[in-house]
Scaffold this motif. Structure first.
Motif, PDB file in Angstrom:
ATOM      1  N   LYS A 134      -2.361   8.897  -9.607  1.00 13.50           N
ATOM      2  CA  LYS A 134      -1.996  10.066  -9.020  1.00 13.50           C
ATOM      3  C   LYS A 134      -3.120  10.102  -7.647  1.00 13.50           C
ATOM      4  N   GLY A 135      -4.875   9.857  -8.226  1.00 16.48           N
ATOM      5  CA  GLY A 135      -5.344   9.828  -6.965  1.00 16.48           C
ATOM      6  C   GLY A 135      -5.474   8.430  -6.133  1.00 16.48           C
ATOM      7  N   LEU A 136      -4.888   7.851  -6.801  1.00 18.06           N
ATOM      8  CA  LEU A 136      -4.397   5.864  -5.393  1.00 18.06           C
ATOM      9  C   LEU A 136      -3.412   6.758  -4.127  1.00 18.06           C
ATOM     10  N   GLN A 137      -2.193   7.694  -4.990  1.00 15.50           N
ATOM     11  CA  GLN A 137      -1.681   8.226  -4.441  1.00 15.50           C
ATOM     12  C   GLN A 137      -1.977   9.368  -3.200  1.00 15.50           C
ATOM     13  N   ASP A 138      -2.552  10.152  -4.044  1.00 14.70           N
ATOM     14  CA  ASP A 138      -3.291  10.760  -3.031  1.00 14.70           C
ATOM     15  C   ASP A 138      -3.592  10.849  -2.068  1.00 14.70           C
ATOM     16  N   PHE A 139      -4.521   9.013  -2.147  1.00 16.75           N
ATOM     17  CA  PHE A 139      -5.549   7.932  -1.014  1.00 16.75           C
ATOM     18  C   PHE A 139      -4.676   7.432  -0.227  1.00 16.75           C
ATOM     19  N   ILE A 140      -3.338   7.363  -0.532  1.00 20.71           N
ATOM     20  CA  ILE A 140      -2.245   6.082   0.650  1.00 20.71           C
ATOM     21  C   ILE A 140      -1.436   7.842   1.203  1.00 20.71           C
ATOM     22  N   CYS A 141      -1.034   8.532   0.828  1.00 20.69           N
ATOM     23  CA  CYS A 141       0.098   9.303   1.097  1.00 20.69           C
ATOM     24  C   CYS A 141       0.246   9.557   2.575  1.00 20.69           C
ATOM     25  N   LYS A 142      -0.718   9.537   3.372  1.00 21.17           N
ATOM     26  CA  LYS A 142      -0.992  10.170   4.601  1.00 21.17           C
ATOM     27  C   LYS A 142      -1.108   8.541   5.384  1.00 21.17           C
ATOM     28  N   SER A 143      -1.001   7.821   4.673  1.00 20.87           N
ATOM     29  CA  SER A 143      -0.954   6.405   5.515  1.00 20.87           C
ATOM     30  C   SER A 143       0.964   5.990   5.538  1.00 20.87           C
ATOM     31  N   LYS A 144       0.955   5.724   7.054  1.00 18.05           N
ATOM     32  CA  LYS A 144       1.848   5.095   7.588  1.00 18.05           C
ATOM     33  C   LYS A 144       3.028   3.717   7.821  1.00 18.05           C
ATOM     34  N   THR A 145       1.732   2.880   7.805  1.00 15.38           N
ATOM     35  CA  THR A 145       2.121   1.300   7.575  1.00 15.38           C
ATOM     36  C   THR A 145       1.986   0.875   6.262  1.00 15.38           C
ATOM     37  N   PRO A 146       2.551  -0.747   5.700  1.00 11.62           N
ATOM     38  CA  PRO A 146       2.237  -1.187   4.799  1.00 11.62           C
ATOM     39  C   PRO A 146       0.636  -1.458   4.811  1.00 11.62           C
ATOM     40  N   LYS A 147       0.602  -2.275   6.001  1.00 11.13           N
ATOM     41  CA  LYS A 147      -1.006  -1.988   5.685  1.00 11.13           C
ATOM     42  C   LYS A 147      -2.201  -1.414   5.716  1.00 11.13           C
ATOM     43  N   GLU A 148      -1.761  -0.135   6.470  1.00  7.07           N
ATOM     44  CA  GLU A 148      -2.712   1.250   6.213  1.00  7.07           C
ATOM     45  C   GLU A 148      -2.575   1.694   4.104  1.00  7.07           C
ATOM     46  N   LYS A 149      -1.291   0.892   4.056  1.00 11.81           N
ATOM     47  CA  LYS A 149      -1.515   1.889   2.453  1.00 11.81           C
ATOM     48  C   LYS A 149      -2.178   0.422   1.439  1.00 11.81           C
ATOM     49  N   VAL A 150      -1.992  -0.558   1.629  1.00 11.76           N
ATOM     50  CA  VAL A 150      -2.757  -1.646   1.160  1.00 11.76           C
ATOM     51  C   VAL A 150      -4.429  -1.441   1.745  1.00 11.76           C
ATOM     52  N   LEU A 151      -5.131  -1.157   2.731  1.00  5.87           N
ATOM     53  CA  LEU A 151      -6.215  -0.859   3.226  1.00  5.87           C
ATOM     54  C   LEU A 151      -6.885   0.468   2.445  1.00  5.87           C
ATOM     55  N   ASN A 152      -6.509   1.552   2.833  1.00  2.70           N
ATOM     56  CA  ASN A 152      -6.550   2.702   1.756  1.00  2.70           C
ATOM     57  C   ASN A 152      -5.944   2.733   0.282  1.00  2.70           C
ATOM     58  N   SER A 153      -5.815   1.136   0.256  1.00  5.33           N
ATOM     59  CA  SER A 153      -6.147   1.594  -1.402  1.00  5.33           C
ATOM     60  C   SER A 153      -7.221   0.869  -2.101  1.00  5.33           C
ATOM     61  N   PHE A 154      -7.200   0.126  -1.268  1.00  2.00           N
ATOM     62  CA  PHE A 154      -9.019  -0.813  -0.999  1.00  2.00           C
ATOM     63  C   PHE A 154      -9.953   0.422  -0.835  1.00  2.00           C
ATOM     64  N   GLU A 155      -9.911   1.088  -0.104  1.00  2.00           N
ATOM     65  CA  GLU A 155     -10.962   2.505   0.063  1.00  2.00           C
ATOM     66  C   GLU A 155     -10.729   3.296  -1.255  1.00  2.00           C
ATOM     67  N   TYR A 156      -9.334   3.628  -1.900  1.00  2.00           N
ATOM     68  CA  TYR A 156      -9.501   4.669  -3.720  1.00  2.00           C
ATOM     69  C   TYR A 156     -11.128   3.789  -4.072  1.00  2.00           C
ATOM     70  N   LEU A 157     -10.960   1.815  -4.527  1.00  2.00           N
ATOM     71  CA  LEU A 157     -11.812   1.869  -5.032  1.00  2.00           C
ATOM     72  C   LEU A 157     -13.207   1.710  -5.159  1.00  2.00           C
ATOM     73  N   ARG A 158     -13.476   2.320  -3.351  1.00  2.43           N
ATOM     74  CA  ARG A 158     -15.022   2.817  -2.880  1.00  2.43           C
ATOM     75  C   ARG A 158     -15.145   3.899  -3.147  1.00  2.43           C
ATOM     76  N   TYR A 159     -13.938   4.258  -3.433  1.00  2.00           N
ATOM     77  CA  TYR A 159     -14.312   6.284  -3.887  1.00  2.00           C
ATOM     78  C   TYR A 159     -14.876   6.170  -4.895  1.00  2.00           C
ATOM     79  N   MET A 160     -13.826   6.075  -6.162  1.00  2.00           N
ATOM     80  CA  MET A 160     -14.094   5.565  -7.291  1.00  2.00           C
ATOM     81  C   MET A 160     -15.273   5.439  -7.599  1.00  2.00           C
ATOM     82  N   ASN A 161     -15.750   4.406  -6.746  1.00  2.00           N
ATOM     83  CA  ASN A 161     -17.419   3.006  -7.386  1.00  2.00           C
ATOM     84  C   ASN A 161     -18.303   4.389  -7.013  1.00  2.00           C
TER      85      ASN A 161
END
Length: 177
Positions: free
Chosen positions: A66-93
């Protein structure tokens, strides 16, 4: 704020203790004491610490995705989704003090005969791999991204910093995506 019932308190306390101390170093008596429940109440909800671990892992799986989905939900492109997934890791850390992947941490402490938690852990990793396959639509690239993600998760825990994630994001921007 909603008052938690005994089962919810046990799960909340166990989650914190498993993350901070590890599964094997956390005793049932400490969980009972810190969650302020009676021993009988604990055992009404969880027959054993292993069954508590199963519920903890299932709940964590749902919360994590759910946290991961929340982090990428506003991403429009696959590239943005992937990059925001890695931002989720930063957030979790940042939020969990570089405690790493709770699933891999638990895996390292369990006996292999304890099959239910193993299945949950494997399903979590499969779901993460499938998550990237769904975004990228290229099996080879999605596999590489998944492996980079897992590596970032582990290495950032080892070195207790965000540098590997930052470098991976730079690499992904310039090479793979």
């Amino acid at each position: 704020m909603k008052k938690l019932n005994p089962k919810e308190r046990v799960l909340e306390v166990a989650s914190k203790l498993f993350r901070e101390q590890g599964f094997n170093s956390t005793g049932v008596n400490q969980i009972i004491k810190d969650s302020k429940v009676a021993k009988a109440s604990f055992y009404d909800h969880f027959e054993s610490k292993d069954l508590l671990a199963v519920e903890y892992l299932n709940k964590r799986h749902i919360q994590w995705f759910k946290g991961l989905q929340d982090f990428i939900c506003k991403s429009k492109t696959p590239k943005e989704k992937v990059l925001n997934s890695f931002e989720y890791l930063r957030y979790m850390n940042e939020n969990e003090n570089f405690s790493g992947c709770v699933f891999l941490n638990m895996l390292s402490e369990l006996k292999y005969e304890n099959t239910k938690p193993y299945e949950i852990i494997k399903n979590h990793k499969t779901d993460l791999s499938d998550f990237f396959k769904e975004i990228v639509k290229d099996e080879y690239k999605s596999f590489l991204i998944y492996m980079l993600f897992e590596s970032c998760l582990t290495e950032s825990q080892v070195y207790r910093n965000q540098e590997i994630i930052d470098n991976t994001i730079k690499y992904l921007k310039s090479k793979i995506l």
